[in-house]
Write an enzyme that holds these catalytic residues in place. Structure first.
Site, short mmCIF file in Angstrom:
data_model
loop_
_atom_site.label_atom_id
_atom_site.label_comp_id
_atom_site.label_asym_id
_atom_site.label_seq_id
_atom_site.Cartn_x
_atom_site.Cartn_y
_atom_site.Cartn_z
N ARG A 164 0.84 -1.21 0.00
CA ARG A 164 0.00 0.00 0.00
C ARG A 164 0.87 1.26 0.00
O ARG A 164 0.56 2.24 0.68
CB ARG A 164 -0.94 0.04 1.22
N SER A 239 -10.80 -0.96 3.11
CA SER A 239 -10.04 -1.06 4.37
C SER A 239 -9.69 0.34 4.83
O SER A 239 -9.07 1.10 4.08
CB SER A 239 -8.73 -1.82 4.16
N GLU A 335 -5.23 3.88 6.02
CA GLU A 335 -4.91 3.69 4.60
C GLU A 335 -5.56 4.80 3.78
O GLU A 335 -5.03 5.27 2.78
CB GLU A 335 -5.43 2.33 4.13
P1 FAD Z 1 -9.24 8.72 -5.13
O1 FAD Z 1 -9.94 8.38 -3.85
O2 FAD Z 1 -9.94 9.62 -6.08
O3 FAD Z 1 -7.82 9.35 -4.79
C1 FAD Z 1 -6.96 8.76 -3.84
C2 FAD Z 1 -5.69 9.60 -3.73
O4 FAD Z 1 -4.95 9.54 -4.94
C3 FAD Z 1 -5.95 11.10 -3.49
O5 FAD Z 1 -4.95 11.58 -2.62
C4 FAD Z 1 -5.82 11.70 -4.87
O6 FAD Z 1 -5.42 13.08 -4.84
C5 FAD Z 1 -4.74 10.86 -5.50
N1 FAD Z 1 -4.88 10.70 -6.96
C6 FAD Z 1 -5.97 10.22 -7.60
N2 FAD Z 1 -5.71 10.11 -8.92
C7 FAD Z 1 -4.45 10.57 -9.12
C8 FAD Z 1 -3.63 10.71 -10.26
N3 FAD Z 1 -4.03 10.35 -11.49
N4 FAD Z 1 -2.37 11.24 -10.10
C9 FAD Z 1 -1.94 11.59 -8.87
N5 FAD Z 1 -2.68 11.48 -7.74
C10 FAD Z 1 -3.93 10.96 -7.87
N6 FAD Z 1 -7.65 -0.77 -2.43
C11 FAD Z 1 -6.80 -1.81 -2.58
O7 FAD Z 1 -5.59 -1.63 -2.74
N7 FAD Z 1 -7.25 -3.10 -2.54
C12 FAD Z 1 -8.55 -3.41 -2.39
O8 FAD Z 1 -8.92 -4.59 -2.36
C13 FAD Z 1 -9.48 -2.34 -2.23
N8 FAD Z 1 -10.79 -2.59 -2.03
C14 FAD Z 1 -11.67 -1.55 -1.87
C15 FAD Z 1 -13.03 -1.86 -1.69
C16 FAD Z 1 -13.97 -0.84 -1.54
C17 FAD Z 1 -15.42 -1.19 -1.34
C18 FAD Z 1 -13.53 0.51 -1.61
C19 FAD Z 1 -14.53 1.62 -1.50
C20 FAD Z 1 -12.18 0.82 -1.77
C21 FAD Z 1 -11.23 -0.22 -1.91
N9 FAD Z 1 -9.86 0.03 -2.08
C22 FAD Z 1 -8.98 -1.01 -2.27
C23 FAD Z 1 -9.35 1.41 -2.05
C24 FAD Z 1 -9.45 2.14 -3.43
O9 FAD Z 1 -10.30 1.45 -4.30
C25 FAD Z 1 -8.09 2.29 -4.09
O10 FAD Z 1 -7.20 2.96 -3.26
C26 FAD Z 1 -8.19 3.03 -5.44
O11 FAD Z 1 -6.96 2.95 -6.12
C27 FAD Z 1 -8.57 4.50 -5.25
O12 FAD Z 1 -8.81 5.03 -6.53
P2 FAD Z 1 -9.64 6.36 -6.75
O13 FAD Z 1 -9.50 6.71 -8.20
O14 FAD Z 1 -11.01 6.22 -6.23
O15 FAD Z 1 -8.79 7.37 -5.85
N1 EPU Z 2 -10.12 -10.79 10.07
C1 EPU Z 2 -10.82 -10.90 11.25
N2 EPU Z 2 -11.98 -10.19 11.37
C2 EPU Z 2 -12.46 -9.40 10.39
C3 EPU Z 2 -11.73 -9.27 9.19
C4 EPU Z 2 -10.56 -9.99 9.05
O1 EPU Z 2 -10.42 -11.61 12.15
O2 EPU Z 2 -13.52 -8.79 10.60
C5 EPU Z 2 -8.86 -11.54 9.91
C6 EPU Z 2 -9.04 -13.02 9.59
O3 EPU Z 2 -8.01 -13.71 10.25
C7 EPU Z 2 -8.81 -13.08 8.10
C8 EPU Z 2 -7.74 -12.02 7.91
O4 EPU Z 2 -8.10 -11.01 8.85
O5 EPU Z 2 -8.35 -14.33 7.68
C9 EPU Z 2 -7.64 -11.44 6.53
O6 EPU Z 2 -8.91 -10.93 6.13
P1 EPU Z 2 -9.21 -10.60 4.58
O7 EPU Z 2 -8.81 -11.77 3.73
O8 EPU Z 2 -10.60 -10.11 4.49
O9 EPU Z 2 -8.19 -9.47 4.23
P2 EPU Z 2 -7.76 -8.13 4.99
O10 EPU Z 2 -6.36 -8.27 5.46
O11 EPU Z 2 -8.78 -7.72 5.98
C10 EPU Z 2 -6.71 -7.12 2.84
C11 EPU Z 2 -6.69 -5.81 2.14
C12 EPU Z 2 -7.93 -5.65 1.27
C13 EPU Z 2 -7.94 -6.79 0.24
C14 EPU Z 2 -7.97 -8.12 0.99
C15 EPU Z 2 -7.87 -9.30 0.05
C16 EPU Z 2 -5.41 -4.27 3.48
C17 EPU Z 2 -5.43 -3.09 4.37
N3 EPU Z 2 -6.59 -4.72 3.09
O12 EPU Z 2 -7.80 -7.09 3.75
O13 EPU Z 2 -7.83 -4.40 0.57
O14 EPU Z 2 -9.06 -6.69 -0.60
O15 EPU Z 2 -6.83 -8.18 1.88
O16 EPU Z 2 -6.57 -9.42 -0.43
O17 EPU Z 2 -4.34 -4.77 3.14
C18 EPU Z 2 -8.36 -2.08 0.73
O18 EPU Z 2 -7.14 -1.87 0.71
O19 EPU Z 2 -9.21 -1.16 0.76
C19 EPU Z 2 -8.85 -3.47 0.72
C20 EPU Z 2 -10.14 -3.79 0.78
#
Ligand code: FAD
Ligand code: EPU
Length: 339
Positions: A164, A239, A335
């Site tokens: 991240r 997250s 994050e």
């Molecule tokens: P924004 O929220 O619009 O911007 C985020 C930041 O980036 C801001 O500081 C902005 O100024 C900057 N920025 C945006 N675009 C640019 C650009 N082109 N150049 C320079 N700076 C820029 N993230 C994960 O890594 N893994 C996941 O599994 C994951 N799951 C998610 C699930 C849900 C339901 C949600 C809501 C979010 C999740 N995220 C996850 C977080 C998010 O989707 C990512 O961080 C994504 O890359 C954000 O993109 P955005 O375009 O919406 O960014």
């Molecule tokens: N867990 C719990 N309770 C909960 C949630 C998770 O105990 O309520 C524990 C369990 O042990 C589980 C472990 O956490 O096995 C991992 O959970 P999960 O697989 O859901 O993944 P996570 O670590 O909670 C991360 C990323 C997610 C990404 C998933 C899948 C971060 C901060 N988050 O979540 O990214 O989708 O793995 O790879 O690294 C995001 O960044 O926004 C995001 C959603």
């Protein structure tokens, strides 16, 4: 340039919190982006680059100009029999782009299906899920360097990707505006990444032995839909915290008191799932006022009834940080980008 004044950002952040930008504009070309940046400079305004708004928390009105990147288009360049470089402009929606790739049988991004946001933001925090991060398929990105107005190409080694993390979030924060991102993908012999436990379970349930990239994409979508709230319905930013990475010595001390603490090796250290720490502190499913901790994934903070302010969400996250610190002596790091 179309400028809007005193503009509500509610529909432009997945937390669905209301905050206003003094100015708002959408840019479709590099020229329009430059025009918007010049406007900010002339008026001595700060600016904020907005993608899909899925990783921000607005705790107050933004007294400057929000520039929403809408640059669009996808192009391809064949490298050899098994490789292709696919380039998407910053404003392309991430999941649509992954879909484009899986439909064309281009492998490398399928584990990252259904992540909200735009392609241009994907390198900022090196988005990752289910065993893959974009750094694994990243080829290069084209950026506008705001220090001198030049357009540059950065390669994987320039970006210092980590968990991240990247130079865009860290050492060079705010310097580069990402205009397009290129990925090196496979067209034939794909490297399938199915080791993540939840993916294996999905494949077993469907009795799939040799998964295709489409099978992986579908499995990931099913897992995500089963535990993550849909931001179209319930405001959230995924997250809220990063999973903490702690030294082995600290982990050994914790393990004496918390025998079942889940853990994963991370280089020479140990990664602990923050969701587990938060759940152990009793937050999972808890709601205070308009804000809650998601009942199926404790790492996700939600705008429970659509009425939360960014400040309420922030305060809720501070309370979580305090209780995890008190119980486990671990400092959680947000994050989500707080404004
Ligand atoms: P924004 O929220 O619009 O911007 C985020 C930041 O980036 C801001 O500081 C902005 O100024 C900057 N920025 C945006 N675009 C640019 C650009 N082109 N150049 C320079 N700076 C820029 N993230 C994960 O890594 N893994 C996941 O599994 C994951 N799951 C998610 C699930 C849900 C339901 C949600 C809501 C979010 C999740 N995220 C996850 C977080 C998010 O989707 C990512 O961080 C994504 O890359 C954000 O993109 P955005 O375009 O919406 O960014
Ligand atoms: N867990 C719990 N309770 C909960 C949630 C998770 O105990 O309520 C524990 C369990 O042990 C589980 C472990 O956490 O096995 C991992 O959970 P999960 O697989 O859901 O993944 P996570 O670590 O909670 C991360 C990323 C997610 C990404 C998933 C899948 C971060 C901060 N988050 O979540 O990214 O989708 O793995 O790879 O690294 C995001 O960044 O926004 C995001 C959603």
């Amino acid at each position: 340039m179309q400028l809007q004044k005193n503009f509500s950002l509610r529909k432009h952040n997945t937390f669905q919190v209301d905050a206003k930008a003094s100015f708002f504009t959408e840019v479709y070309t590099l020229e329009e982006l430059t025009e918007a940046l010049d406007f900010a400079k002339d008026k001595n305004l700060s600016y904020f680059i907005l993608g899909g708004g899925s990783n921000i928390l607005l705790t107050q009105d933004f007294k400057g100009i929000v520039i929403a990147l809408r640059l669009s288009g996808i192009s391809e360049q064949r490298i050899d029999e098994n490789h292709i470089v696919v380039t998407a402009k910053a404003g392309e929606n991430w999941h649509q782009f992954v879909r484009y790739c899986t439909t064309k049988n281009y492998g490398g991004l399928e584990n990252l299906s259904l992540i909200p946001g735009n392609v241009g933001t994907s390198p900022i925090q090196n988005i990752g899920a289910y065993g893959v991060e974009i750094k694994d398929a990243f080829h290069s990105c084209k950026v506008l360097d705001t220090l001198d107005g030049s357009v540059k190409t950065l390669h994987v080694e320039d970006c210092h990707f980590g968990y991240r993390d990247s130079i865009f979030k860290n050492s060079e924060k705010g310097r580069y505006i990402i205009l397009e991102v290129s990925f090196l993908l496979t067209t034939d012999h794909h490297q399938i990444s199915a080791s993540y436990g939840a993916i294996q379970q999905q494949l077993e349930q469907k009795n799939i032995k040799n998964p295709s990239i489409k099978d992986i994409s579908e499995a990931v979508i099913a897992i995500r839909q089963s535990k993550l709230p849909d931001p179209q319905i319930t405001g959230n930013a995924g997250s809220f915290f990063k999973n903490p990475v702690i030294p082995i010595e600290q982990f050994n001390i914790l393990k004496r008191n918390f025998e079942n603490i889940p853990n994963y090796p991370s280089h020479q250290e140990i990664k602990i799932p923050a969701g587990w720490l938060i759940e152990q502190c009793g937050w999972k499913g808890k709601t205070l006022g308009n804000v809650g901790c998601h009942p199926l994934q404790a790492l996700v903070i939600i705008n429970s009834n659509g009425k939360a302010t960014g400040q309420e969400v922030y305060n809720f996250s501070s309370d979580i940080i305090d209780s995890v610190k008190e119980k486990f002596n671990i400092q959680l790091e947000r994050e989500v980008n707080v404004l």
